[in-house]
Design a protein around this motif. Structure first.
Motif, PDB file in Angstrom:
ATOM      1  N   GLY A 151      69.885  64.644  52.789  1.00 24.75           N
ATOM      2  CA  GLY A 151      69.161  64.455  54.039  1.00 24.75           C
ATOM      3  C   GLY A 151      67.870  63.689  53.818  1.00 24.75           C
ATOM      4  O   GLY A 151      67.496  63.362  52.690  1.00 24.75           O
ATOM      5  N   PHE A 152      67.193  63.434  54.931  1.00 23.82           N
ATOM      6  CA  PHE A 152      65.936  62.699  54.893  1.00 23.82           C
ATOM      7  C   PHE A 152      64.761  63.633  55.172  1.00 23.82           C
ATOM      8  O   PHE A 152      64.807  64.461  56.093  1.00 23.82           O
ATOM      9  N   VAL A 153      63.712  63.481  54.368  1.00 25.56           N
ATOM     10  CA  VAL A 153      62.420  64.098  54.660  1.00 25.56           C
ATOM     11  C   VAL A 153      61.540  63.000  55.238  1.00 25.56           C
ATOM     12  O   VAL A 153      61.288  61.981  54.583  1.00 25.56           O
ATOM     13  N   PHE A 154      61.108  63.188  56.478  1.00 25.07           N
ATOM     14  CA  PHE A 154      60.229  62.229  57.137  1.00 25.07           C
ATOM     15  C   PHE A 154      58.789  62.709  57.023  1.00 25.07           C
ATOM     16  O   PHE A 154      58.479  63.854  57.357  1.00 25.07           O
ATOM     17  N   ILE A 155      57.912  61.821  56.565  1.00 27.89           N
ATOM     18  CA  ILE A 155      56.479  62.122  56.477  1.00 27.89           C
ATOM     19  C   ILE A 155      55.729  61.060  57.264  1.00 27.89           C
ATOM     20  O   ILE A 155      55.814  59.866  56.930  1.00 27.89           O
ATOM     21  N   PHE A 156      55.046  61.474  58.309  1.00 27.99           N
ATOM     22  CA  PHE A 156      54.233  60.565  59.120  1.00 27.99           C
ATOM     23  C   PHE A 156      52.761  60.895  58.898  1.00 27.99           C
ATOM     24  O   PHE A 156      52.300  61.967  59.273  1.00 27.99           O
ATOM     25  N   ASP A 157      52.042  59.970  58.272  1.00 29.82           N
ATOM     26  CA  ASP A 157      50.598  60.124  58.092  1.00 29.82           C
ATOM     27  C   ASP A 157      49.893  59.367  59.216  1.00 29.82           C
ATOM     28  O   ASP A 157      50.342  58.285  59.616  1.00 29.82           O
ATOM     29  N   GLU A 158      48.780  59.930  59.712  1.00 31.75           N
ATOM     30  CA  GLU A 158      48.054  59.347  60.851  1.00 31.75           C
ATOM     31  C   GLU A 158      49.004  59.114  62.020  1.00 31.75           C
ATOM     32  O   GLU A 158      48.959  58.094  62.694  1.00 31.75           O
ATOM     33  N   TRP A 159      49.852  60.095  62.266  1.00 31.81           N
ATOM     34  CA  TRP A 159      50.875  59.935  63.287  1.00 31.81           C
ATOM     35  C   TRP A 159      50.262  59.638  64.660  1.00 31.81           C
ATOM     36  O   TRP A 159      50.872  58.962  65.506  1.00 31.81           O
TER      37      TRP A 159
END
Length: 525
Positions: A151-159
Motif C-alpha cells: 500500500g501507499f503511505v501518503f505524507i502531506f507537509d504544509e498541507w
C-alpha cells in the motif's frame, strides 16, 4: 520538476546528525496502529517551527520500502514497540510538500495538474513493467498497490498552504480539497494518510471538508500531546547536558499547555542551546501581518483581550465555531483561536481560556502593539498592576485612585450605574488574573457577592478577596462592607481556610467620588 515517490531516509539522517536531536519516534508506534484501519487518516496541525517537517521525514524513513532504515531506528524508542519490524520499510511512500506548489506561483488548477503529472511520472519510472496507458492517477495507484501487494503511505507537509496563501480564493480551496478527497477517501491503496500543517482542516459550518481525518491540533492534541513539541522533561535534560539553567528556559519558552502537557517550541530551544544565549528566536521567523489589520482596527474589541493577556490574564474563548481559515472571522473568539493555531497564544482545554504563553511571545505582542500605537494602553495596564499590591497592603487610597482612573477612561458618558461600576471593577482587577480566579456574582450566604478572587494553587499563601461595590447617591465603602457581613458571605466560603480580605468599593454619584475600605479577617474550620 519535483519527485515525490519513495525518496528514502536521507532527510531524516540529517536530523539524526544534528547537534541536538530529541527522539520522537514513539509517535510511529501510534501511527502503526492506524495502518489499514478505519482510522488511517490523521491530520496534525501545529505552529511553524514545531517539528512538522522533521516528523514527515521520520515517517518516510521508517515506512519507505526503497531503503533499509534499521541502522537509524534500532537505537530509538520505536525499536521497543511490538510493531517495529512489522511495518519498517514495507510501503510505497508519497511525500508531498504542498508549499512547493505555492512557491512556484501557480494558480490552483495549474498546481494540481503539475502535481498529478509528476506523480504519474514517478509511478511510471519506478514501475516500468506495468502498462499504464492514459490511466487516471487513482487507477495507477490502485494498479501499483495490487501488483506489488504494497500500500501507499501518503505524507502531506504544509498541507494547508493553499488555505493560507490563497486565503481569499474560496474556489481554489474547494478544488484543492476535492483533489485530496478524491485521492484519499475510501481508496484501498491507502495504508496511511498523514497530513501536517498550521491550520486544522477547513470547515463548512460544523462539518470538516475532509471528514475522514482525525484531527490533532493545538486546541486538542490528545492523545499525542507529548509529541507536539519538546516536553519539560526533555528540555530539562537538554539544559543539563549543555550546562544551561532550566529556569531560564522556563521563563523564556515554557507556557504552551496542550491537554495538560507543558510544551516548548523546538526551534527556540534548539537555537538557544546552540547559541548559548536565550532570546526571541521563533517569532522572528514570521509576523502575523494578516491579522495586524484586525488588531489595529480593534475588530470585535480584541485590543481589550490582548491587553488583558499582556497583564497576565486569561481570556475565555470558544474554539468550536472557528472555520479553520484566515478570513471567516465572525467573532473575537475566531481571531483568538487562529492565534492559538499560529502559536501566539496557548489554549487551556479545561478552562476554555487563552493566554500568552511565555516571555518570547509577550515580547512579540509588545512589539506589534508599539507599531500600531497602543502604548497608552500598555502604560495604563502597567499602572493597574499595582492594584493587587495595594489591596494586599490595605492601601485603600491607591485602590480607590486606580478604580477612579479606570472609571474615567471606561466610558465617554461617564455612566454612573452599578453595572458600569461592575465592569470598571472587573477591568481594574484584570491584571491579578495571572494569580487569581475571578468569580462574578457568586451566591454567598443571604446574597450574591459581586466578585470573589480565589488564589491559584501556585500562591497558596495569598488571601482570598471578596469585592463588593456600591454605586448610588451618597454610597459609602463602609456600606459595601456592611452588606458583606449582613448577608453572611462567609457561609459560601466554608471550604476555605486562611486569610480573607473584605474590599468595599463605592462610587458616590452626587459627589463623583470613589472610596475604598479594606478589612482583614481569618477563617478557620
Amino acid at each position: 520538476m519535483c519527485t515525490y515517490l519513495n525518496l528514502g531516509n536521507n532527510y531524516f539522517q540529517e536530523a539524526l546528525n544534528s547537534q541536538i536531536y530529541v527522539d520522537m519516534t514513539g509517535l510511529i508506534a501510534y501511527t502503526n496502529g492506524l495502518v489499514y484501519s478505519k482510522n488511517k487518516y490523521i491530520c496534525i496541525s501545529r505552529p511553524r517551527r514545531f517539528g512538522k517537517t522533521t516528523t514527515g521525514d521520520m515517517l518516510e524513513a521508517y515506512y519507505c520500502r526503497r531503503c533499509d532504515s534499521h541502522a537509524q531506528f534500532d537505537g530509538l524508542a520505536i525499536a521497543q514497540s511490538d510493531t517495529y519490524e512489522k511495518h519498517i520499510n514495507k510501503y510505497n511512500v508519497i511525500h508531498i510538500n504542498v508549499s512547493e506548489l505555492i512557491n512556484m506561483e501557480m494558480d490552483v488548477d495549474t498546481g494540481l495538474a503539475e502535481l498529478e503529472k509528476n506523480l504519474k511520472r514517478d509511478l511510471k519510472k519506478e514501475h516500468r513493467i506495468l502498462l499504464f496507458g492514459r490511466r487516471k492517477l487513482v487507477k495507477m495507484l490502485g494498479k501499483v498497490s495490487k501488483r506489488t501487494k504494497k500500500g501507499f503511505v501518503f505524507i502531506f507537509d504544509e498541507w494547508d498552504c493553499p488555505m493560507r496563501d490563497w486565503k481569499d480564493d474560496a474556489k481554489a480551496h474547494d478544488r484543492y480539497l476535492f483533489f485530496l478527497k478524491n485521492l484519499l477517501k475510501d481508496r484501498d491503496y491507502v495504508a496511511l494518510a498523514f497530513m501536517t500543517g498550521i491550520l486544522p482542516i477547513k470547515k463548512y459550518g460544523n462539518e470538516s471538508a475532509l471528514n475522514m481525518f482525525w484531527e490533532i491540533s493545538m486546541t486538542n492534541a490528545a492523545p499525542l500531546q507529548t509529541y507536539t513539541g519538546f516536553t519539560s522533561k526533555e528540555v530539562e535534560k537538554l539544559c543539563a547536558k549543555h550546562n544551561r539553567p532550566f529556569e531560564e528556559f522556563e521563563w523564556w519558552y515554557d507556557g504552551y499547555t496542550v491537554n495538560g502537557e507543558h510544551i516548548y517550541n523546538p526551534k527556540s530551544v534548539v537555537e538557544s542551546l546552540g547559541r548559548g544565549v536565550s532570546a526571541n528566536y521563533w517569532t522572528s521567523t514570521q509576523k502575523f501581518e494578516s491579522l495586524k489589520g484586525y488588531i489595529e482596527e480593534n475588530s470585535f474589541g480584541i485590543h481589550d483581550a490582548i491587553i488583558s493577556m499582556l497583564a497576565g490574564g486569561a481570556v475565555e474563548t470558544d474554539t468550536t465555531e472557528f472555520q479553520n481559515d484566515m478570513v471567516s472571522f465572525k467573532s473575537m473568539y475566531d481571531i483568538l483561536t487562529l492565534l492559538v493555531h499560529l502559536g501566539y497564544l496557548t489554549y487551556d482545554f479545561d478552562s476554555k481560556t487563552v493566554s500568552i504563553p511565555n516571555h518570547e511571545i509577550e515580547s512579540e505582542f509588545r512589539s506589534i502593539i508599539s507599531e500600531i500605537g497602543w502604548e497608552s494602553y500598555i502604560s495604563d495596564y502597567e499602572e493597574k498592576k499595582k492594584v493587587l499590591d495595594a489591596t494586599l497592603a490595605g492601601d485603600e487610597k491607591t485602590v480607590a485612585e486606580i478604580i477612579a482612573r479606570t472609571h474615567r477612561a471606561y466610558s465617554e458618558n461617564y455612566s454612573n450605574n452599578e453595572a458600569t461600576l461592575s465592569a470598571v471593577l472587573r477591568e481594574s482587577y484584570s491584571p491579578v488574573l495571572k494569580n487569581y480566579s475571578m468569580v462574578p456574582e457568586m451566591p454567598a450566604g443571604g446574597g450574591i457577592a459581586d466578585y470573589i478572587l480565589i488564589p491559584n494553587k501556585k500562591i497558596p499563601d495569598k488571601p482570598l478577596i471578596v469585592l463588593e461595590l456600591k454605586s448610588k447617591k451618597y454610597a459609602t465603602a463602609e456600606g459595601a462592607i456592611d452588606q458583606i457581613k449582613k448577608n453572611h458571605y462567609d457561609e459560601a466560603l466554608s471550604a476555605y481556610t486562611g486569610e480573607i480580605l473584605l474590599v468595599g468599593i463605592s462610587y458616590d454619584t452626587v459627589r463623583g467620588e470613589h472610596d475604598c475600605v479594606i478589612e482583614k479577617t481569618v477563617k478557620t474550620k
